[in-house]
Motif scaffolding. Structure first.
Motif, mmCIF file in Angstrom:
data_model
loop_
_atom_site.group_PDB
_atom_site.id
_atom_site.type_symbol
_atom_site.label_atom_id
_atom_site.label_comp_id
_atom_site.label_asym_id
_atom_site.label_seq_id
_atom_site.Cartn_x
_atom_site.Cartn_y
_atom_site.Cartn_z
ATOM 1 N N LEU A 58 0.812 -1.220 0.000
ATOM 2 C CA LEU A 58 0.000 0.000 0.000
ATOM 3 C C LEU A 58 0.847 1.272 0.000
ATOM 4 C CD1 LEU A 58 -2.798 1.373 0.314
ATOM 5 C CD2 LEU A 58 -2.638 0.916 2.774
ATOM 6 N N ASP A 59 0.640 2.106 -1.020
ATOM 7 C CA ASP A 59 1.326 3.395 -1.108
ATOM 8 C C ASP A 59 0.664 4.394 -0.163
ATOM 9 O OD1 ASP A 59 3.066 5.404 -2.102
ATOM 10 O OD2 ASP A 59 1.477 6.112 -3.434
ATOM 11 N N ILE A 60 1.447 5.339 0.358
ATOM 12 C CA ILE A 60 0.902 6.344 1.276
ATOM 13 C C ILE A 60 0.333 7.533 0.513
ATOM 14 C CG2 ILE A 60 1.453 8.015 3.093
ATOM 15 C CD1 ILE A 60 3.503 6.060 4.166
ATOM 16 N N MET A 61 1.105 8.051 -0.447
ATOM 17 C CA MET A 61 0.710 9.291 -1.131
ATOM 18 C C MET A 61 -0.212 9.010 -2.303
ATOM 19 S SD MET A 61 4.297 11.403 -1.001
ATOM 20 C CE MET A 61 3.570 12.881 -1.718
ATOM 21 N N MET A 62 -1.513 8.963 -2.002
ATOM 22 C CA MET A 62 -2.521 8.765 -3.042
ATOM 23 C C MET A 62 -3.632 9.787 -2.844
ATOM 24 S SD MET A 62 -2.975 4.610 -3.302
ATOM 25 C CE MET A 62 -3.749 4.483 -1.669
ATOM 26 N N GLU A 63 -4.381 10.005 -3.903
ATOM 27 C CA GLU A 63 -5.543 10.901 -3.845
ATOM 28 C C GLU A 63 -6.730 10.212 -4.495
ATOM 29 O OE1 GLU A 63 -4.508 14.565 -5.749
ATOM 30 O OE2 GLU A 63 -3.143 15.186 -4.151
ATOM 31 N N LYS A 91 7.326 9.589 0.439
ATOM 32 C CA LYS A 91 7.139 10.541 1.527
ATOM 33 C C LYS A 91 7.860 10.054 2.782
ATOM 34 C CE LYS A 91 3.428 12.379 4.486
ATOM 35 N NZ LYS A 91 3.951 11.797 5.734
ATOM 36 N N LYS A 92 8.555 10.961 3.437
ATOM 37 C CA LYS A 92 9.208 10.602 4.693
ATOM 38 C C LYS A 92 8.148 10.424 5.772
ATOM 39 C CE LYS A 92 13.631 12.925 3.881
ATOM 40 N NZ LYS A 92 14.575 13.960 4.368
ATOM 41 N N ILE A 93 8.174 9.288 6.415
ATOM 42 C CA ILE A 93 7.204 9.020 7.470
ATOM 43 C C ILE A 93 7.537 9.877 8.695
ATOM 44 C CG2 ILE A 93 8.507 7.090 8.442
ATOM 45 C CD1 ILE A 93 5.839 5.715 8.962
ATOM 46 N N THR A 94 6.520 10.461 9.303
ATOM 47 C CA THR A 94 6.750 11.331 10.447
ATOM 48 C C THR A 94 6.691 10.521 11.744
ATOM 49 O OG1 THR A 94 4.401 11.832 10.800
ATOM 50 C CG2 THR A 94 5.602 13.202 9.200
ATOM 51 N N PRO A 95 7.267 11.062 12.843
ATOM 52 C CA PRO A 95 7.166 10.371 14.127
ATOM 53 C C PRO A 95 5.719 10.125 14.539
ATOM 54 C CG PRO A 95 8.850 12.060 14.245
ATOM 55 C CD PRO A 95 8.146 12.251 12.932
ATOM 56 N N LEU A 166 12.238 2.758 13.187
ATOM 57 C CA LEU A 166 13.259 3.535 13.890
ATOM 58 C C LEU A 166 14.367 3.956 12.923
ATOM 59 C CD1 LEU A 166 14.342 4.623 16.586
ATOM 60 C CD2 LEU A 166 15.466 2.417 16.932
ATOM 61 N N CYS A 167 14.787 3.030 12.078
ATOM 62 C CA CYS A 167 15.807 3.357 11.078
ATOM 63 C C CYS A 167 15.311 4.442 10.125
ATOM 64 C CB CYS A 167 16.189 2.111 10.284
ATOM 65 S SG CYS A 167 17.062 0.853 11.234
ATOM 66 N N VAL A 168 14.045 4.319 9.710
ATOM 67 C CA VAL A 168 13.456 5.300 8.800
ATOM 68 C C VAL A 168 13.393 6.668 9.467
ATOM 69 C CG1 VAL A 168 11.363 5.969 7.561
ATOM 70 C CG2 VAL A 168 12.109 3.589 7.546
ATOM 71 N N LEU A 169 12.973 6.712 10.729
ATOM 72 C CA LEU A 169 12.855 7.978 11.452
ATOM 73 C C LEU A 169 14.211 8.637 11.653
ATOM 74 C CD1 LEU A 169 10.172 7.259 14.225
ATOM 75 C CD2 LEU A 169 9.918 8.595 12.136
ATOM 76 N N LYS A 170 15.214 7.839 11.987
ATOM 77 C CA LYS A 170 16.545 8.394 12.203
ATOM 78 C C LYS A 170 17.072 9.048 10.926
ATOM 79 C CE LYS A 170 18.135 5.507 16.051
ATOM 80 N NZ LYS A 170 19.094 4.461 16.476
ATOM 81 N N LYS A 171 16.802 8.407 9.792
ATOM 82 C CA LYS A 171 17.234 8.987 8.523
ATOM 83 C C LYS A 171 16.469 10.269 8.216
ATOM 84 C CE LYS A 171 18.690 4.659 6.325
ATOM 85 N NZ LYS A 171 18.438 3.704 5.213
ATOM 86 N N SER A 172 15.168 10.254 8.480
ATOM 87 C CA SER A 172 14.344 11.413 8.145
ATOM 88 C C SER A 172 14.656 12.627 9.022
ATOM 89 C CB SER A 172 12.853 11.063 8.257
ATOM 90 O OG SER A 172 12.486 10.804 9.600
ATOM 91 N N THR A 173 15.071 12.383 10.269
ATOM 92 C CA THR A 173 15.401 13.499 11.157
ATOM 93 C C THR A 173 16.788 14.062 10.870
ATOM 94 O OG1 THR A 173 16.341 12.030 12.854
ATOM 95 C CG2 THR A 173 13.994 12.555 13.031
ATOM 96 N N GLY A 174 17.634 13.265 10.203
ATOM 97 C CA GLY A 174 18.996 13.723 9.931
ATOM 98 C C GLY A 174 19.831 13.853 11.183
#
Length: 215
Positions: A58-63, A91-95, A166-174
């Protein structure tokens, strides 16, 4: 990844990009899966009335209905709530999204989708679910408390999903990039998720010890 002759799982692909759907259908067919194409959340929900896939990609960014709303509707329906869902998005997943939806997903893969990474994630989900199911049957036959078995199954999935998020969040926060100044709220969310993983791992270890004694 298993050989083509041994694979027969049905995977529902949900993305509003025909280009991506066609590419994933071709990829999964080559690997022996049975892909079912859907180009919107509404279409996916309609398909799920008559088709019971082994996995929903399932993709997140849909309309107009995005992936998170589609996920919520899948999980709100008793007939589909137990379907495993693998989210993927550019899209970067948010916390906030990680905390709100982590219990309802099996994994998360970032776009652009790396075929090997996607296939590994799919295999990981199927392997984990089969393993947990077999372990639960053994524990049930040994007389272990059903509530404890259910908790064990939930923890097995939760820890793996949370570790990936957690890995995704760490990357997105930089937060580990030189010279970066991450948002304090994002850092707090990362630390909160780390603490949750540690707590869940401790509890899983306790249950594992009970499994060992009984089995």
């Amino acid at each position: 990844m298993r050989g083509k002759e041994t694979v027969d799982e049905t995977i529902l692909i949900v993305d509003d990009s025909s280009y991506i759907v066609d590419g994933l259908v071709a990829l999964l067919k080559r690997k022996g899966f049975k892909p079912v194409a859907s180009h919107s959340g509404d279409e996916a929900l309609t398909i799920l009335v008559t088709v019971v896939p082994d996995l929903v990609l399932l993709d997140i960014m849909m309309e107009p209905m995005d992936g998170w709303e589609t996920l919520d509707r899948i999980k709100a329906n008793p007939a589909t709530k137990d379907l495993p869902v693998l989210m993927f998005s550019a899209k970067k997943i948010t916390p906030e999204e990680a905390e709100q939806h982590c219990l309802n997903i099996e994994d998360f893969v970032s776009k652009p989708v790396n075929p090997a990474q996607l296939l590994e994630a799919i295999q990981r989900i199927f392997t984990r679910r089969t393993s947990v199911k077999m372990e639960a049957l053994v524990a049930k036959d040994a007389g272990l408390d059903p509530a404890l078995i259910e908790e064990y199954s939930a923890l097995r999935k939760s820890i793996e999903v949370d570790q990936n998020l957690l890995c995704v969040l760490k990357k997105s926060t930089g937060m580990y990039l030189a010279g970066s100044t991450p948002n304090p709220d994002d850092i707090a969310a990362v630390r909160k998720l780390e603490a949750k993983i540690q707590t869940d791992e401790k509890r899983l270890k306790e249950i594992n010890e009970k499994f060992t004694k009984v089995v």
